[in-house]
Design a protein around this motif. Sequence first.
Motif, PDB file in Angstrom:
ATOM      1  N   LEU A   1       9.737  -4.101  -7.596  1.00 39.30           N
ATOM      2  CA  LEU A   1       8.480  -3.736  -6.940  1.00 39.30           C
ATOM      3  C   LEU A   1       8.640  -2.468  -6.110  1.00 39.30           C
ATOM      4  O   LEU A   1       7.750  -1.613  -6.090  1.00 39.30           O
ATOM      5  N   GLU A   2       9.766  -2.350  -5.436  1.00 38.09           N
ATOM      6  CA  GLU A   2      10.011  -1.143  -4.642  1.00 38.09           C
ATOM      7  C   GLU A   2      10.055   0.084  -5.552  1.00 38.09           C
ATOM      8  O   GLU A   2       9.454   1.119  -5.246  1.00 38.09           O
ATOM      9  N   ASP A   3      10.746  -0.038  -6.683  1.00 38.66           N
ATOM     10  CA  ASP A   3      10.780   1.065  -7.647  1.00 38.66           C
ATOM     11  C   ASP A   3       9.370   1.397  -8.148  1.00 38.66           C
ATOM     12  O   ASP A   3       9.005   2.565  -8.273  1.00 38.66           O
ATOM     13  N   ASP A   4       8.596   0.357  -8.434  1.00 37.44           N
ATOM     14  CA  ASP A   4       7.221   0.566  -8.902  1.00 37.44           C
ATOM     15  C   ASP A   4       6.395   1.291  -7.845  1.00 37.44           C
ATOM     16  O   ASP A   4       5.596   2.178  -8.173  1.00 37.44           O
ATOM     17  N   LEU A   5       6.567   0.927  -6.590  1.00 40.62           N
ATOM     18  CA  LEU A   5       5.821   1.574  -5.508  1.00 40.62           C
ATOM     19  C   LEU A   5       6.207   3.039  -5.367  1.00 40.62           C
ATOM     20  O   LEU A   5       5.346   3.900  -5.176  1.00 40.62           O
ATOM     21  N   TYR A   6       7.507   3.346  -5.469  1.00 42.23           N
ATOM     22  CA  TYR A   6       7.923   4.749  -5.422  1.00 42.23           C
ATOM     23  C   TYR A   6       7.320   5.520  -6.592  1.00 42.23           C
ATOM     24  O   TYR A   6       6.946   6.687  -6.464  1.00 42.23           O
ATOM     25  N   GLY A   7       7.190   4.856  -7.724  1.00 44.26           N
ATOM     26  CA  GLY A   7       6.600   5.509  -8.888  1.00 44.26           C
ATOM     27  C   GLY A   7       5.122   5.822  -8.711  1.00 44.26           C
ATOM     28  O   GLY A   7       4.582   6.704  -9.395  1.00 44.26           O
ATOM     29  N   LEU A   8       4.471   5.136  -7.822  1.00 41.81           N
ATOM     30  CA  LEU A   8       3.043   5.371  -7.577  1.00 41.81           C
ATOM     31  C   LEU A   8       2.779   6.496  -6.576  1.00 41.81           C
ATOM     32  O   LEU A   8       1.644   6.957  -6.447  1.00 41.81           O
ATOM     33  N   GLU A   9       3.830   6.930  -5.882  1.00 42.38           N
ATOM     34  CA  GLU A   9       3.636   7.979  -4.883  1.00 42.38           C
ATOM     35  C   GLU A   9       3.155   9.264  -5.549  1.00 42.38           C
ATOM     36  O   GLU A   9       3.563   9.598  -6.661  1.00 42.38           O
ATOM     37  N   LYS A  10       2.297   9.950  -4.854  1.00 43.35           N
ATOM     38  CA  LYS A  10       1.770  11.234  -5.316  1.00 43.35           C
ATOM     39  C   LYS A  10       2.551  12.351  -4.647  1.00 43.35           C
ATOM     40  O   LYS A  10       2.903  12.269  -3.484  1.00 43.35           O
ATOM     41  N   PRO A  11       2.819  13.408  -5.391  1.00 42.96           N
ATOM     42  CA  PRO A  11       3.527  14.543  -4.790  1.00 42.96           C
ATOM     43  C   PRO A  11       2.640  15.207  -3.747  1.00 42.96           C
ATOM     44  O   PRO A  11       1.424  15.267  -3.874  1.00 42.96           O
ATOM     45  N   ILE A  12       3.271  15.675  -2.712  1.00 50.42           N
ATOM     46  CA  ILE A  12       2.543  16.379  -1.635  1.00 50.42           C
ATOM     47  C   ILE A  12       2.961  17.841  -1.675  1.00 50.42           C
ATOM     48  O   ILE A  12       4.145  18.161  -1.662  1.00 50.42           O
ATOM     49  N   ARG A  13       1.946  18.676  -1.753  1.00 50.73           N
ATOM     50  CA  ARG A  13       2.211  20.113  -1.734  1.00 50.73           C
ATOM     51  C   ARG A  13       2.116  20.605  -0.295  1.00 50.73           C
ATOM     52  O   ARG A  13       1.176  20.277   0.420  1.00 50.73           O
ATOM     53  N   HIS A  14       3.076  21.329   0.094  1.00 47.31           N
ATOM     54  CA  HIS A  14       3.060  21.903   1.440  1.00 47.31           C
ATOM     55  C   HIS A  14       2.491  23.318   1.367  1.00 47.31           C
ATOM     56  O   HIS A  14       2.974  24.163   0.615  1.00 47.31           O
ATOM     57  N   LEU A  15       1.434  23.543   2.131  1.00 48.16           N
ATOM     58  CA  LEU A  15       0.826  24.873   2.173  1.00 48.16           C
ATOM     59  C   LEU A  15       1.439  25.648   3.335  1.00 48.16           C
ATOM     60  O   LEU A  15       1.526  25.161   4.441  1.00 48.16           O
ATOM     61  N   ARG A  16       1.789  26.881   3.074  1.00 46.15           N
ATOM     62  CA  ARG A  16       2.355  27.709   4.139  1.00 46.15           C
ATOM     63  C   ARG A  16       1.549  28.932   4.323  1.00 46.15           C
ATOM     64  O   ARG A  16       0.946  29.562   3.623  1.00 46.15           O
TER      65      ARG A  16
END
Length: 84
Positions: free
Chosen positions: A69-84
């Motif tokens: 389940l922990e692996d599945d949850l990490y797989g659901l994370e969305k990438p975050i783009r950092h704006l500079r």
Amino acid sequence: MLNLKLPREEKENLIQSVQAYFEEERSESIGSIGAEALIDFMLKELGPYAYNQALADARKAIQDRAAQLEDDLYGLEKPIRHLR
């Protein structure tokens, strides 16, 4: 203290199995009272070991599932783009 009680029908089936075992494997006859006493003794002596092993198996299954389940949850994370 673990006190395992079997339904009467299941115990009757076990009694017949013990009687068949003694007849087939040891060429001995054992009565239903003797077979029932042997079953009661074995449940008393082996029951805690079987119970503890079942708990260990359940604990391992839960840990494995939690890791999945922990692996599945990490797989659901969305990438975050950092704006500079």
